[in-house]
Design a protein around this motif. Structure first.
Motif, PDB file in Angstrom:
ATOM      1  N   ALA A  83      24.701  57.644  37.473  1.00 10.40           N
ATOM      2  CA  ALA A  83      24.607  56.196  37.253  1.00 10.40           C
ATOM      3  C   ALA A  83      25.005  55.481  38.526  1.00 10.40           C
ATOM      4  O   ALA A  83      25.884  55.925  39.266  1.00 10.40           O
ATOM      5  CB  ALA A  83      25.525  55.766  36.108  1.00 10.40           C
ATOM      6  N   PRO A  84      24.379  54.345  38.772  1.00  9.80           N
ATOM      7  CA  PRO A  84      24.766  53.569  39.949  1.00  9.80           C
ATOM      8  C   PRO A  84      26.146  52.962  39.768  1.00  9.80           C
ATOM      9  O   PRO A  84      26.577  52.677  38.656  1.00  9.80           O
ATOM     10  CB  PRO A  84      23.695  52.473  40.021  1.00  9.80           C
ATOM     11  N   ARG A  85      26.831  52.802  40.878  1.00  6.72           N
ATOM     12  CA  ARG A  85      28.086  52.052  40.898  1.00  6.72           C
ATOM     13  C   ARG A  85      27.759  50.642  41.382  1.00  6.72           C
ATOM     14  O   ARG A  85      26.904  50.453  42.241  1.00  6.72           O
ATOM     15  CB  ARG A  85      29.090  52.696  41.843  1.00  6.72           C
ATOM     16  N   LEU A  86      28.468  49.690  40.833  1.00  5.78           N
ATOM     17  CA  LEU A  86      28.244  48.290  41.158  1.00  5.78           C
ATOM     18  C   LEU A  86      29.542  47.634  41.582  1.00  5.78           C
ATOM     19  O   LEU A  86      30.626  48.073  41.185  1.00  5.78           O
ATOM     20  CB  LEU A  86      27.730  47.530  39.922  1.00  5.78           C
ATOM     21  N   VAL A  87      29.436  46.582  42.349  1.00  4.80           N
ATOM     22  CA  VAL A  87      30.571  45.711  42.620  1.00  4.80           C
ATOM     23  C   VAL A  87      30.436  44.574  41.616  1.00  4.80           C
ATOM     24  O   VAL A  87      29.377  43.940  41.531  1.00  4.80           O
ATOM     25  CB  VAL A  87      30.558  45.184  44.071  1.00  4.80           C
ATOM     26  N   ILE A  88      31.494  44.336  40.831  1.00  9.36           N
ATOM     27  CA  ILE A  88      31.422  43.351  39.750  1.00  9.36           C
ATOM     28  C   ILE A  88      32.599  42.375  39.816  1.00  9.36           C
ATOM     29  O   ILE A  88      33.646  42.676  40.388  1.00  9.36           O
ATOM     30  CB  ILE A  88      31.409  44.030  38.366  1.00  9.36           C
ATOM     31  N   ALA A  89      32.389  41.234  39.196  1.00 10.44           N
ATOM     32  CA  ALA A  89      33.453  40.243  39.040  1.00 10.44           C
ATOM     33  C   ALA A  89      33.067  39.335  37.875  1.00 10.44           C
ATOM     34  O   ALA A  89      31.890  39.263  37.492  1.00 10.44           O
ATOM     35  CB  ALA A  89      33.626  39.415  40.309  1.00 10.44           C
ATOM     36  N   SER A  90      34.049  38.634  37.328  1.00  7.59           N
ATOM     37  CA  SER A  90      33.747  37.662  36.275  1.00  7.59           C
ATOM     38  C   SER A  90      33.267  36.372  36.923  1.00  7.59           C
ATOM     39  O   SER A  90      33.596  36.064  38.073  1.00  7.59           O
ATOM     40  CB  SER A  90      34.981  37.393  35.419  1.00  7.59           C
ATOM     41  N   ARG A  91      32.523  35.594  36.150  1.00 11.59           N
ATOM     42  CA  ARG A  91      32.056  34.298  36.641  1.00 11.59           C
ATOM     43  C   ARG A  91      33.253  33.372  36.920  1.00 11.59           C
ATOM     44  O   ARG A  91      33.240  32.601  37.867  1.00 11.59           O
ATOM     45  CB  ARG A  91      31.118  33.664  35.628  1.00 11.59           C
ATOM     46  N   GLY A  92      34.290  33.473  36.081  1.00  8.64           N
ATOM     47  CA  GLY A  92      35.482  32.650  36.276  1.00  8.64           C
ATOM     48  C   GLY A  92      36.165  32.949  37.594  1.00  8.64           C
ATOM     49  O   GLY A  92      36.582  32.037  38.321  1.00  8.64           O
ATOM     50  N   TYR A  93      36.302  34.231  37.929  1.00  9.20           N
ATOM     51  CA  TYR A  93      36.909  34.607  39.205  1.00  9.20           C
ATOM     52  C   TYR A  93      36.083  34.048  40.356  1.00  9.20           C
ATOM     53  O   TYR A  93      36.621  33.471  41.310  1.00  9.20           O
ATOM     54  CB  TYR A  93      37.039  36.132  39.327  1.00  9.20           C
ATOM     55  N   LEU A  94      34.762  34.220  40.278  1.00  2.54           N
ATOM     56  CA  LEU A  94      33.887  33.752  41.360  1.00  2.54           C
ATOM     57  C   LEU A  94      33.918  32.237  41.485  1.00  2.54           C
ATOM     58  O   LEU A  94      33.839  31.709  42.604  1.00  2.54           O
ATOM     59  CB  LEU A  94      32.460  34.261  41.133  1.00  2.54           C
ATOM     60  N   ALA A  95      34.070  31.532  40.365  1.00  3.60           N
ATOM     61  CA  ALA A  95      34.169  30.069  40.420  1.00  3.60           C
ATOM     62  C   ALA A  95      35.453  29.638  41.133  1.00  3.60           C
ATOM     63  O   ALA A  95      35.455  28.651  41.870  1.00  3.60           O
ATOM     64  CB  ALA A  95      34.130  29.487  39.000  1.00  3.60           C
ATOM     65  N   ARG A  96      36.537  30.388  40.930  1.00  2.00           N
ATOM     66  CA  ARG A  96      37.817  30.065  41.577  1.00  2.00           C
ATOM     67  C   ARG A  96      37.864  30.481  43.032  1.00  2.00           C
ATOM     68  O   ARG A  96      38.384  29.763  43.878  1.00  2.00           O
ATOM     69  CB  ARG A  96      38.979  30.762  40.833  1.00  2.00           C
TER      70      ARG A  96
END
Length: 162
Positions: free
Chosen positions: A25-38
């Protein structure tokens, strides 16, 4: 230790055990939308230096994350105040908005589909994670080991779309 089969994520070291690759399976870099908004959306690997990164098992435990982009290897040193011991913990922390994480698509599928985390830095690729069935070496694997291995491989193929 008397087990018929064990499941192992990642590349396997040479050992006295037999093994079957069940899927990748591919690995991804992820974050929540809330974190990215801040904190803002990182656009390059260098941007990760200004972000909280979640460290955990496997690739995400290292402070240096290695990527490829357009066939060229690139790496970045990341920092974070959160280190967890399970992949579920990495995904839960990212979902809670505590930082940026690396996770396999297997581990964050539900959160991605629900929009609780989003993939970022999609121009950069990480090594895929492998899942192996490991069993005592010697004769052919038993029927029960072959049966569970076939089932798991089929399930993983179905969930990854081929």
């Amino acid at each position: 230790e008397g087990a018929d089969v064990a499941l192992r994520l990642g590349r396997l070291p040479d050992s006295g055990f037999g093994a079957r690759l069940l899927g990748k399976a591919p690995r991804l870099v992820i974050a929540s939308r809330g974190y990215l908004a801040r904190k803002g959306m990182p656009r390059t690997l260098a941007d990760l230096g200004g972000h909280d990164c979640i460290l955990g098992p496997g690739l995400s435990s290292r402070s240096g994350w290695n990527f490829t982009r357009s066939g060229k290897a690139e790496s970045v040193t990341v920092q974070g105040s959160i280190t967890v011991t399970s992949a579920d913990g990495v995904v839960a922390c990212a979902k809670a908005g505590l930082g940026i994480a690396v996770a396999s698509r297997w581990m964050c599928r539900t959160e991605l589909e629900a929009g609780e985390v989003v993939p970022i830095l999609s121009d950069y690729q990480l090594d895929w994670v492998e899942l192996h069935a490991v069993y005592p070496t010697g004769r052919r694997p038993s029927l029960k080991v072959r049966t569970i291995s076939d089932y798991l491989a089929a399930q993983l193929m179905h969930h990854e779309g081929g």
